[in-house]
Design a protein around this motif. Sequence first.
Motif, PDB file in Angstrom:
ATOM      1  N   LYS A  89     -10.321  10.450  -1.676  1.00 19.49           N
ATOM      2  CA  LYS A  89     -10.578   9.637  -2.873  1.00 19.49           C
ATOM      3  C   LYS A  89     -11.148  10.469  -4.004  1.00 19.49           C
TER       4      LYS A  89
ATOM      5  N   SER B 136      -4.930  11.329  -6.231  1.00 21.96           N
ATOM      6  CA  SER B 136      -4.605  10.051  -6.868  1.00 21.96           C
ATOM      7  C   SER B 136      -4.306   9.008  -5.792  1.00 21.96           C
ATOM      8  N   LYS B 137      -4.355   7.723  -6.157  1.00 20.96           N
ATOM      9  CA  LYS B 137      -4.058   6.661  -5.195  1.00 20.96           C
ATOM     10  C   LYS B 137      -2.647   6.815  -4.643  1.00 20.96           C
TER      11      LYS B 137
ATOM     12  N   LYS C 207      -1.575   8.047  -0.195  1.00 15.25           N
ATOM     13  CA  LYS C 207      -0.719   7.363   0.775  1.00 15.25           C
ATOM     14  C   LYS C 207       0.008   8.352   1.686  1.00 15.25           C
TER      15      LYS C 207
END
Length: 337
Positions: free
Chosen positions: A274, A278-279, A283
């Motif tokens: 985090k 990046s988000k 993933k």
Amino acid sequence: MADKYSLEVFFEAKELPDYNFLFSLFNEASELLETEVTDYRPSAKDGSYGGLIEFSDDVPVIVIPDIHGRPGFIRNLLNFIIPDTYKTPAGGLSVLQALEQSLVYVVCVGDAIHTERTRERWIEIQSEYEQGIFDGEAMKAEMSVSLCTLCALIELKKRFKSNFFFLKGNHENILNDFDNGNCAFGKYAEEGSIVKDFIRVTYGDDILYLISCYENALPLVFKNKNCIVTHAEPAVIFDRDDAINAWSNPELIYGVTWTKNDQVETKTVEAIFKKFLSKKDIKKAIYLGGHRPVRGNFSLRQDGKYVQIHNPARQNIAIVCSHRKFNPEQDIFGVEK
């Protein structure tokens, strides 16, 4: 480089390198690392070399677990053909060819010296050491492979400065001290003390000092778009600024080089992702390391987000590509012939 000390000579590891060569090599290696202030290795707050290597491109990353005096492992790595299934320009090339074309990053997690799976030899070395023999035949055999491994790694760093990286592990402590995140090492014998005394008796304090300078200029963290690598499972949560200034943080140095299995009680990897990624990239993110041995090809920790890949009985590597999620069942390969 003279044929006397070619990579092939280091891979065979049949004799000890001489004083003059080691003096020149470690002097050059220290200078190279201490001045490696680049876009991919930002400087620390004091202007010196930082502890972080970072890239934001789509170049595949090949991660190498603990080497521990196995120069043949390095040779087999360079000769390994990257599978065509990796839809990148590196597919179908050997690792050496891919390095020559800057098509991959090779990241070694550390631990160049102190052979494993050689318990009997270390017991013999310990016996001689207790008798005041610091350079017996067993010890010379041990140090031939350890020093030749170190020499091969440095030569590759010199040749592929921005594509070949070696991180500090807990065995990068030639002075065998308890300073700045280090701990003295002993497993089958007093390996740390024995190696230190061998270098001092055989080569002198100046070579010992130069090796320590090289070790203390190594990076500690590698990061790209969806991959983070340190020697060990992270015992502490850190961000980009912490990683860059890691050499002034003994707790962080210890926390990424000495972690025991089950020592980490919080989900440090998820928290580090985090802070770094990046988000979207989280993933597909994976955190890789070595340090603690695994039985098969890998061991999963922290809900599968951290992958250990060090099996002393095998020569395994991991390949991470940015265009797909890392799968340890498919993306870990044995390179041993």
